[in-house]
Design a protein around this motif. Structure first.
Motif, PDB file in Angstrom:
ATOM      1  N   THR A 175      80.291  30.936 112.993  1.00 35.33           N
ATOM      2  CA  THR A 175      81.130  30.597 111.843  1.00 35.33           C
ATOM      3  C   THR A 175      80.351  29.727 110.868  1.00 35.33           C
ATOM      4  OG1 THR A 175      82.959  30.559 113.395  1.00 35.33           O
ATOM      5  CG2 THR A 175      83.426  29.768 111.183  1.00 35.33           C
ATOM      6  N   ARG A 214      87.481  25.873 107.044  1.00 35.65           N
ATOM      7  CA  ARG A 214      87.320  26.975 106.097  1.00 35.65           C
ATOM      8  C   ARG A 214      88.330  26.867 104.945  1.00 35.65           C
ATOM      9  NH1 ARG A 214      87.215  32.105 109.752  1.00 35.65           N
ATOM     10  NH2 ARG A 214      87.507  30.753 111.542  1.00 35.65           N
ATOM     11  N   GLU A 272      78.257  31.882 108.751  1.00 36.45           N
ATOM     12  CA  GLU A 272      79.069  32.610 107.770  1.00 36.45           C
ATOM     13  C   GLU A 272      79.463  31.706 106.609  1.00 36.45           C
ATOM     14  OE1 GLU A 272      81.066  35.607 111.055  1.00 36.45           O
ATOM     15  OE2 GLU A 272      82.363  34.198 109.975  1.00 36.45           O
ATOM     16  N   LEU A 327      82.144  23.538 113.360  1.00 40.19           N
ATOM     17  CA  LEU A 327      82.189  24.999 113.508  1.00 40.19           C
ATOM     18  C   LEU A 327      81.196  25.474 114.573  1.00 40.19           C
ATOM     19  CD1 LEU A 327      82.193  26.014 109.725  1.00 40.19           C
ATOM     20  CD2 LEU A 327      84.147  25.497 111.187  1.00 40.19           C
ATOM     21  N   GLN A 381      88.979  26.842 111.456  1.00 41.58           N
ATOM     22  CA  GLN A 381      89.809  27.480 110.417  1.00 41.58           C
ATOM     23  C   GLN A 381      90.226  26.455 109.362  1.00 41.58           C
ATOM     24  OE1 GLN A 381      92.750  29.076 113.094  1.00 41.58           O
ATOM     25  NE2 GLN A 381      91.827  31.124 113.092  1.00 41.58           N
ATOM     26  N   THR A 410      79.783  22.028 108.250  1.00 39.92           N
ATOM     27  CA  THR A 410      79.847  22.927 109.408  1.00 39.92           C
ATOM     28  C   THR A 410      79.835  22.152 110.725  1.00 39.92           C
ATOM     29  OG1 THR A 410      77.452  23.170 109.420  1.00 39.92           O
ATOM     30  CG2 THR A 410      78.679  24.772 108.130  1.00 39.92           C
TER      31      THR A 410
END
Ligand SMILES: Nc1ncnc2c1ncn2[C@@H]1O[C@H](COP(=O)(O)OP(=O)(O)OP(=O)(O)O)[C@@H](O)[C@H]1O
Ligand SMILES: [Mg+2]
Length: 227
Positions: free
Chosen positions: A177, A150, A180, A173, A147, A170
């Motif tokens: 996720t 992000r 995404e 992650l 999170q 990433t």
């Protein structure tokens, strides 16, 4: 395609004598506007150093980084800072969020520093896309690693920069996720004609890039490898 970014004989040396590390050596690369480039290579090969030089976060030992034809290291320090805020979005290996500011405040911080009007609808759209609409009032330390990353991505996109530099965006992650986040970065790039330069170990990301640049011991060993 129009060239947006170019390096000329770029070098970065750390340390002296027996401790000398040539982190980036005689690098000449060129990136077009709207391109998605993946920089790959082993740990310690100089990928982060190169990315920091491209974004003007580190000074080179010698050589130039030209963005839209201008050597960014010819700019005065203040002008370089403004240039970075307006033109460049940076996503770091570590998130670098401000721990005393909530998610929303972190995201709009760079735009606010620039006294630019904040496009609230746009920022809300980013926040929704990355699925953090319930967390905008949270402090970073109440979020998971993914999170927080992000939030860092939202912060980098909030000013609609021309170039996005991302260092293992990433890396922290899970694969869902990660997919995404990459899909969102690609969408943002396509929507705003942004240029995307990503350092990655992830084969899947390297695969979806337009081109990969392979670095070994500070040197570009493979350029223009089109996927
Ligand atoms: N501030 C520094 N002082 C001294 N040496 C440094 C510094 N930053 C990086 N280096 C050295 O420069 C080389 C390249 O480091 P860099 O962080 O660019 O590698 P990297 O390819 O990003 O690695 P990783 O995949 O592990 O993140 C390494 O040998 C590293 O030890
Ligand atoms: Mg690195």
């Amino acid at each position: 395609m129009k060239k947006i970014l170019e390096t000329r004989n770029l070098n970065k040396v750390y340390g002296k004598k027996e401790n000398i590390v040539k982190a980036v050596q005689d690098t000449n690369i060129s990136i077009d506007k709207g391109e998605f480039v993946a920089i790959v290579g082993k740990s310690g090969s100089g990928k982060s150093t190169l990315l920091y030089l491209l974004g003007g976060l580190e000074n080179p030992t010698s050589g130039e980084v030209l963005i839209e034809g201008e050597n960014i290291f010819d700019l005065k320090e203040d002008d370089l800072a403004v240039f970075r805020r307006r033109k460049i979005g940076f996503i770091f290996q570590s998130f670098n969020l401000v721990s005393t500011l909530n998610v929303w405040e972190n995201i709009i911080l760079p735009v606010g520093l620039d006294n630019k009007n904040i496009d609230e609808e746009f920022v809300k759209d980013i926040v929704n896309t990355i699925g953090l609409e319930d967390k905008v009032r949270n402090l970073p330390n109440t979020l998971s690693g993914g999170q927080q990353q992000r939030v860092a991505i939202a912060r980098a996109l909030a000013s609609k920069p021309d170039i996005i530099f991302a260092d293992e965006p990433t890396g922290n992650l899970d694969s869902k996720t990660s997919d995404e986040v990459m899909a969102f970065l690609k969408l943002s790039k396509e929507k705003y004609g942004q240029t995307l330069v990503i350092v990655t170990h992830d084969e899947d990301i390297a695969q979806i890039a337009d081109r990969t640049i392979l670095i070994e011991d500070g040197k570009v060993v493979k350029l223009d490898e089109t996927n």
